[in-house]
Design a protein around this motif. Structure first.
Motif, mmCIF file in Angstrom:
data_model
loop_
_atom_site.group_PDB
_atom_site.id
_atom_site.type_symbol
_atom_site.label_atom_id
_atom_site.label_comp_id
_atom_site.label_asym_id
_atom_site.label_seq_id
_atom_site.Cartn_x
_atom_site.Cartn_y
_atom_site.Cartn_z
ATOM 1 N N ASP A 133 -22.225 -48.770 -0.748
ATOM 2 C CA ASP A 133 -22.678 -49.709 -1.831
ATOM 3 C C ASP A 133 -21.736 -49.624 -3.115
ATOM 4 O OD1 ASP A 133 -25.196 -50.093 -0.679
ATOM 5 O OD2 ASP A 133 -25.682 -48.051 -1.205
ATOM 6 N N VAL A 134 -21.036 -48.600 -3.328
ATOM 7 C CA VAL A 134 -20.167 -48.432 -4.603
ATOM 8 C C VAL A 134 -19.095 -47.682 -4.194
ATOM 9 C CG1 VAL A 134 -21.287 -46.525 -5.803
ATOM 10 C CG2 VAL A 134 -20.082 -48.302 -6.839
ATOM 11 N N MET A 136 -16.335 -45.030 -6.159
ATOM 12 C CA MET A 136 -16.303 -44.204 -7.395
ATOM 13 C C MET A 136 -14.806 -43.683 -7.543
ATOM 14 S SD MET A 136 -18.229 -40.794 -8.442
ATOM 15 C CE MET A 136 -19.724 -41.768 -9.041
ATOM 16 N N VAL A 158 -17.298 -47.868 -9.980
ATOM 17 C CA VAL A 158 -18.019 -46.840 -10.993
ATOM 18 C C VAL A 158 -17.021 -46.054 -11.317
ATOM 19 C CG1 VAL A 158 -19.419 -45.096 -11.510
ATOM 20 C CG2 VAL A 158 -20.387 -47.185 -10.205
ATOM 21 N N LEU A 189 -21.082 -39.606 -16.485
ATOM 22 C CA LEU A 189 -21.293 -41.124 -15.780
ATOM 23 C C LEU A 189 -22.387 -41.622 -16.393
ATOM 24 C CD1 LEU A 189 -20.685 -43.225 -13.740
ATOM 25 C CD2 LEU A 189 -22.034 -41.936 -12.235
ATOM 26 N N LEU A 194 -24.858 -46.440 -12.319
ATOM 27 C CA LEU A 194 -25.203 -45.903 -10.777
ATOM 28 C C LEU A 194 -26.653 -46.146 -10.262
ATOM 29 C CD1 LEU A 194 -23.423 -45.630 -8.067
ATOM 30 C CD2 LEU A 194 -23.923 -43.014 -8.497
ATOM 31 N N GLU A 196 -29.798 -45.127 -8.397
ATOM 32 C CA GLU A 196 -30.236 -43.810 -7.566
ATOM 33 C C GLU A 196 -30.006 -44.405 -6.200
ATOM 34 O OE1 GLU A 196 -33.504 -41.937 -8.700
ATOM 35 O OE2 GLU A 196 -32.514 -40.961 -10.588
ATOM 36 N N SER A 198 -27.742 -44.409 -4.256
ATOM 37 C CA SER A 198 -26.494 -45.400 -3.764
ATOM 38 C C SER A 198 -25.760 -44.761 -2.683
ATOM 39 C CB SER A 198 -25.765 -45.808 -4.707
ATOM 40 O OG SER A 198 -26.426 -46.527 -5.837
ATOM 41 N N VAL A 200 -21.947 -43.774 -1.825
ATOM 42 C CA VAL A 200 -20.760 -43.959 -2.546
ATOM 43 C C VAL A 200 -19.445 -43.411 -1.795
ATOM 44 C CG1 VAL A 200 -19.776 -43.133 -4.645
ATOM 45 C CG2 VAL A 200 -22.288 -43.474 -4.529
ATOM 46 N N LEU A 220 -22.944 -36.669 -8.236
ATOM 47 C CA LEU A 220 -23.598 -37.762 -7.434
ATOM 48 C C LEU A 220 -25.013 -37.336 -7.170
ATOM 49 C CD1 LEU A 220 -20.702 -39.507 -5.446
ATOM 50 C CD2 LEU A 220 -22.306 -40.592 -7.068
ATOM 51 N N PHE A 223 -27.771 -38.189 -9.133
ATOM 52 C CA PHE A 223 -28.328 -39.567 -8.976
ATOM 53 C C PHE A 223 -28.843 -39.832 -7.532
ATOM 54 C CE2 PHE A 223 -25.087 -40.035 -12.117
ATOM 55 C CZ PHE A 223 -25.535 -40.918 -13.101
ATOM 56 N N ALA A 225 -27.253 -39.728 -4.826
ATOM 57 C CA ALA A 225 -26.609 -40.502 -4.157
ATOM 58 C C ALA A 225 -26.117 -39.893 -2.862
ATOM 59 C CB ALA A 225 -25.399 -40.977 -4.966
#
Length: 277
Positions: A133-134, A136, A158, A189, A194, A196, A198, A200, A220, A223, A225
């Motif tokens: 999804d992202v 970092m 991110v 961060l 970001l 929640e 996600s 990563v 993370l 979050f 994640a």
């Protein structure tokens, strides 16, 4: 749009696919855009698919059904990856790159867009099936790597900060122990940076004991994640016994540094394990 000849249509479709990796494009979009039958579009895609695979550009995956379409997955052939990394390792092994603490000067490499694109595609190849999804990273040297990787995965970047910025708004901060220096440091961060839960992918330029990567993994958790992987350009084997992470992909391994003899020994990284090398 003016109806294009097949040759022009192939060029335009190829350009679209390359610009939208990991994105499902419905066949109806191409059919309507070019005023062509779906059967003709399917034939065009077969030609592009074969060219991509032969040239090592990547894969074209077709999804059947009413909500289906075609998706371009960037991939690097093992032979191409080996050739590129061997040339890069030769550059990295230059004794003039030696820095205090067993680090290597890499700013010129990290500042080269063409080199970054190739490295980013390697990381995108390694994690192509992880539904990222992202991407970092932590400021600052990992930023070019993160954007290059994200481009081929078609996801946002991110950036974790080492100090709070008023422009970030509310932030989540943690203290972590640097694996190499054993010092307590802080990273943060923005809460809005970001979503929640996600998925990563973490990337960084250099790893010794892995304290910075461990810090990002712990951050993370705040979050909720999921860390789908960690990619590093160069890892050093000097602190293996004190390594703080186990699961990662490296492109190069710094095996030994002889400061007196001005010798740097670098090998291919774990990316090439089980890839014929």
């Amino acid at each position: 749009m003016k109806k294009l000849r097949r040759s022009a249509r192939l060029v335009d479709m190829t350009q679209h696919l390359l610009a939208h990796p990991h994105t499902l494009t419905p066949l109806t979009l191409f059919a309507e855009q070019y005023g062509a039958a779906k059967s003709s579009i399917s034939e065009d895609l077969s030609i592009i698919k074969e060219a991509f695979e032969v040239q090592g550009v990547g894969l074209l995956k077709t999804v059947a059904g009413a909500a289906g379409g075609v998706k371009y997955i960037p991939q690097v052939k093992t032979e191409e990856a080996l050739h590129f990394m061997r040339e890069l390792i030769e550059q990295l092994a230059n004794p003039e790159r030696l820095l205090p603490g067993g680090y290597l000067y890499m700013s010129d490499i990290l500042g080269n867009p063409a080199t970054m694109a190739k490295i980013g595609k390697l990381f995108a190849t390694a994690y192509a099936d992880k539904n990222v999804d992202v991407v970092m990273t932590v400021e600052t040297k990992g930023i070019p790597l993160a954007y290059a990787t994200a481009m081929f995965l078609n996801v946002p970047v991110v950036i974790v900060r080492r100090d709070n910025k008023v422009t970030e708004g509310s932030v989540v901060s943690i203290n972590y122990v640097s694996g190499s220096s054993k010092r307590i440091q802080t990273m943060s961060l923005a809460r809005r940076g970001l979503a929640e839960q996600s998925r990563v992918l973490i990337v960084d330029d250099f790893m010794k004991a892995g304290g910075t990567l461990r810090g990002m993994i712990d951050l993370l958790q705040e979050f909720r994640a999921t860390v789908v992987g960690c990619g590093v350009l160069v890892e050093t084997t000097a602190d293996v016994s004190e390594r703080l992470i186990d699961e990662y992909v490296s492109l190069a391994k710094l095996q030994d540094v002889d400061f007196k003899g001005k010798q740097i020994e670098i090998e291919l990284g774990s990316f090439f394990e089980n890839r014929g090398e």
